[in-house]
Design an enzyme around this catalytic site. Structure first.
Site, PDB file in Angstrom:
ATOM      1  N   ARG A  16       2.430  -6.072  13.540  1.00 32.90           N
ATOM      2  CA  ARG A  16       2.437  -5.763  12.100  1.00 32.90           C
ATOM      3  C   ARG A  16       2.750  -7.054  11.368  1.00 32.90           C
ATOM      4  O   ARG A  16       3.822  -7.633  11.574  1.00 32.90           O
ATOM      5  CB  ARG A  16       3.487  -4.698  11.781  1.00 32.90           C
ATOM      6  CG  ARG A  16       3.795  -4.599  10.291  1.00 32.90           C
ATOM      7  CD  ARG A  16       4.581  -3.367   9.932  1.00 32.90           C
ATOM      8  NE  ARG A  16       3.757  -2.184  10.042  1.00 32.90           N
ATOM      9  CZ  ARG A  16       4.114  -0.975   9.588  1.00 32.90           C
ATOM     10  NH1 ARG A  16       5.285  -0.799   9.002  1.00 32.90           N
ATOM     11  NH2 ARG A  16       3.303   0.045   9.724  1.00 32.90           N
ATOM     12  N   HIS A  58      -4.950  -0.952   7.901  1.00 34.81           N
ATOM     13  CA  HIS A  58      -3.994  -0.199   8.745  1.00 34.81           C
ATOM     14  C   HIS A  58      -4.818   0.774   9.602  1.00 34.81           C
ATOM     15  O   HIS A  58      -4.781   1.987   9.398  1.00 34.81           O
ATOM     16  CB  HIS A  58      -3.006   0.539   7.841  1.00 34.81           C
ATOM     17  CG  HIS A  58      -1.768   1.022   8.528  1.00 34.81           C
ATOM     18  ND1 HIS A  58      -1.503   0.819   9.864  1.00 34.81           N
ATOM     19  CD2 HIS A  58      -0.691   1.716   8.042  1.00 34.81           C
ATOM     20  CE1 HIS A  58      -0.332   1.368  10.169  1.00 34.81           C
ATOM     21  NE2 HIS A  58       0.179   1.912   9.090  1.00 34.81           N
ATOM     22  N   GLN A  71      -3.337   3.882  11.497  1.00 38.56           N
ATOM     23  CA  GLN A  71      -3.037   4.965  10.556  1.00 38.56           C
ATOM     24  C   GLN A  71      -4.297   5.781  10.277  1.00 38.56           C
ATOM     25  O   GLN A  71      -4.271   7.015  10.342  1.00 38.56           O
ATOM     26  CB  GLN A  71      -2.507   4.349   9.247  1.00 38.56           C
ATOM     27  CG  GLN A  71      -2.193   5.361   8.178  1.00 38.56           C
ATOM     28  CD  GLN A  71      -0.928   6.135   8.478  1.00 38.56           C
ATOM     29  OE1 GLN A  71       0.113   5.554   8.763  1.00 38.56           O
ATOM     30  NE2 GLN A  71      -1.006   7.446   8.435  1.00 38.56           N
ATOM     31  N   ASP A  86      -0.623   6.887  -1.271  1.00 39.48           N
ATOM     32  CA  ASP A  86       0.305   5.950  -0.625  1.00 39.48           C
ATOM     33  C   ASP A  86       1.179   5.370  -1.735  1.00 39.48           C
ATOM     34  O   ASP A  86       0.895   5.578  -2.929  1.00 39.48           O
ATOM     35  CB  ASP A  86      -0.506   4.857   0.104  1.00 39.48           C
ATOM     36  CG  ASP A  86       0.355   3.873   0.898  1.00 39.48           C
ATOM     37  OD1 ASP A  86       1.561   4.133   1.102  1.00 39.48           O
ATOM     38  OD2 ASP A  86      -0.191   2.818   1.320  1.00 39.48           O
ATOM     39  N   CYS A 126       0.556   8.447   4.138  1.00 42.08           N
ATOM     40  CA  CYS A 126       0.883   7.757   5.389  1.00 42.08           C
ATOM     41  C   CYS A 126       2.384   7.654   5.607  1.00 42.08           C
ATOM     42  O   CYS A 126       2.827   7.475   6.734  1.00 42.08           O
ATOM     43  CB  CYS A 126       0.242   6.369   5.403  1.00 42.08           C
ATOM     44  SG  CYS A 126       0.729   5.363   3.990  1.00 42.08           S
ATOM     45  N   ARG A 153       0.345  10.067  14.528  1.00 41.64           N
ATOM     46  CA  ARG A 153       0.287   8.634  14.816  1.00 41.64           C
ATOM     47  C   ARG A 153       0.427   8.423  16.324  1.00 41.64           C
ATOM     48  O   ARG A 153      -0.319   7.658  16.944  1.00 41.64           O
ATOM     49  CB  ARG A 153       1.412   7.882  14.086  1.00 41.64           C
ATOM     50  CG  ARG A 153       1.245   7.781  12.574  1.00 41.64           C
ATOM     51  CD  ARG A 153       0.092   6.904  12.174  1.00 41.64           C
ATOM     52  NE  ARG A 153       0.205   5.550  12.698  1.00 41.64           N
ATOM     53  CZ  ARG A 153       0.986   4.589  12.207  1.00 41.64           C
ATOM     54  NH1 ARG A 153       1.711   4.815  11.124  1.00 41.64           N
ATOM     55  NH2 ARG A 153       1.015   3.380  12.748  1.00 41.64           N
TER      56      ARG A 153
HETATM   57  N1   CP Z   1       2.855   4.873   8.019  1.00 43.43           N
HETATM   58  C1   CP Z   1       3.470   3.838   8.608  1.00 43.43           C
HETATM   59  O1   CP Z   1       2.857   2.911   9.138  1.00 43.43           O
HETATM   60  O2   CP Z   1       4.841   3.933   8.608  1.00 43.43           O
HETATM   61  P1   CP Z   1       5.857   2.794   9.016  1.00 43.43           P
HETATM   62  O3   CP Z   1       5.747   1.701   7.991  1.00 43.43           O
HETATM   63  O4   CP Z   1       7.210   3.440   9.004  1.00 43.43           O
HETATM   64  O5   CP Z   1       5.493   2.284  10.379  1.00 43.43           O
HETATM   65  N1  NVA Z   2       0.587   0.363   1.906  1.00 37.83           N
HETATM   66  C1  NVA Z   2       1.857   0.474   2.558  1.00 37.83           C
HETATM   67  C2  NVA Z   2       1.728   1.246   3.833  1.00 37.83           C
HETATM   68  C3  NVA Z   2       2.980   1.445   4.611  1.00 37.83           C
HETATM   69  C4  NVA Z   2       2.754   2.163   5.901  1.00 37.83           C
HETATM   70  C5  NVA Z   2       2.401  -0.926   2.816  1.00 37.83           C
HETATM   71  O1  NVA Z   2       1.637  -1.810   3.216  1.00 37.83           O
HETATM   72  O2  NVA Z   2       3.601  -1.135   2.606  1.00 37.83           O
END
Ligand code: CP
Ligand code: NVA
Length: 303
Positions: free
Chosen positions: A102, A129, A132, A222, A262, A290
């Site tokens: 990430r 993502h 997701q 989101d 999400c 997930r």
């Molecule tokens: N939806 C998602 O990716 O959640 P986290 O940021 O908690 O991993």
């Molecule tokens: N769009 C959000 C998604 C988190 C899972 C972010 O990037 O923070």
């Protein structure tokens, strides 16, 4: 399949195969546990940002399949700071069988794939993502019994999650309709790519949430401010309230529409408690999925 970096890289057949495998693995897990198909395999989980779902679902996914997952927090390896991304990729490739990462900059995902010698899984970048979106398609399939022909309405910031959903929806035969304020929409390039992936389905984007959700089977939202954009929070809080998913907006969609997010949610901002905890919400089964969808990705890449 060598890596899982973007929905855009995979054919509809590959995505359908992953979903079929996810359904099988979820069923197997529910009936008493998964077979240890990843025995002896290890996955490094590299995070430059916080996470609840991505971290725990990948880690438990590995454990359930008999493998091992190693969590590396943002402070531990300081990828790109203490050590270059290509060097992290080269070093980790000597220790583990796969890397889930990430990152802030999507370029770093691409560098991991270029310089590492093990499969790379994108666990969110500023661009997309994909894990997701795959899991979300599993949830839509469970609740709607099909994907082709459904209409997904995405209301809110046109961000990393939106982009992956657009690509997945287009590849899997869904109509996709987004609504966001001007300046916070997906780019024309994103839409053009989505339209290129779509066979006979619509890819639409505008500024009116009611237009987007009309006749929708799925309403998705989101957060208005993603990780890394915190300095813009106040400005976004001024602009986005017309895009809140509340009961009045849900009432404009099909009566049996499902509401997805999400997570993490900022309740009272992009979604009300009434909707998040209401009869149309599938937020928590969605979060659980997930893990099931990612087991399919892990099985496809590591066995
Ligand atoms: N939806 C998602 O990716 O959640 P986290 O940021 O908690 O991993
Ligand atoms: N769009 C959000 C998604 C988190 C899972 C972010 O990037 O923070």
């Amino acid at each position: 399949m060598k890596h899982f970096l973007s929905i855009a890289d995979h054919t509809p057949d590959e995505l359908h195969n992953l979903l079929d495998l996810a359904v099988q693995l979820k069923d197997e897990w529910r009936r008493g546990g998964n077979k240890p198909i990843l025995k002896g395999k290890s996955l490094a989980l590299v995070f430059q940002k916080p996470s609840l779902r991505t971290r725990v679902s990948f880690e438990m996914g590995m454990v359930h399949l008999g493998g091992y997952a190693l969590y590396l927090s943002p402070n531990e390896i300081k990828m790109g700071g203490r050590e270059s991304v290509p060097d992290v990729a080269r070093v980790l490739s000597g220790y583990v069988d796969g890397i889930m990462a990430r990152v802030f900059d999507h370029e770093h995902i691409l560098q991991l794939a270029e310089y590492g010698s093990v499969p790379i899984i994108n666990g969110l970048s500023d661009y997309n993502h994909p894990a997701q979106a795959l899991a979300d398609m599993l949830t839509a399939l469970e609740y709607k019994g099909k994907l082709a022909g459904l209409k997904m309405a995405y209301v809110g910031d046109g961000n990393n999650v939106t982009r992956s959903l657009l690509f997945a929806a287009a590849k899997l035969g869904m109509h996709f309709s987004a609504a966001a304020p001007a300046g916070y929409q997906l780019s024309e390039d994103d839409l053009a790519l989505g339209r290129q992936f779509a066979q006979d389905t619509l890819v639409e984007q505008g500024t009116d949430p009611v237009t987007a959700v009309t006749d929708a089977d799925i309403i998705y939202t989101d957060v208005w401010t993603s990780m890394g954009q915190e300095a813009e929070t106040q400005k976004r809080l001024q602009l986005f309230p017309p895009y809140q998913i509340n009961q009045a907006l849900v009432a404009k969609a099909k009566p049996d529409c499902i509401v997805m997010h999400c997570l993490p949610a900022h309740r009272g901002e992009e979604i009300t408690d009434e909707v998040a905890d209401g009869p149309n919400s599938v937020l928590f089964p969605q979060a659980e999925n997930r893990m099931h969808a990612q087991k399919a990705i892990l099985a496809a890449l590591l066995t």
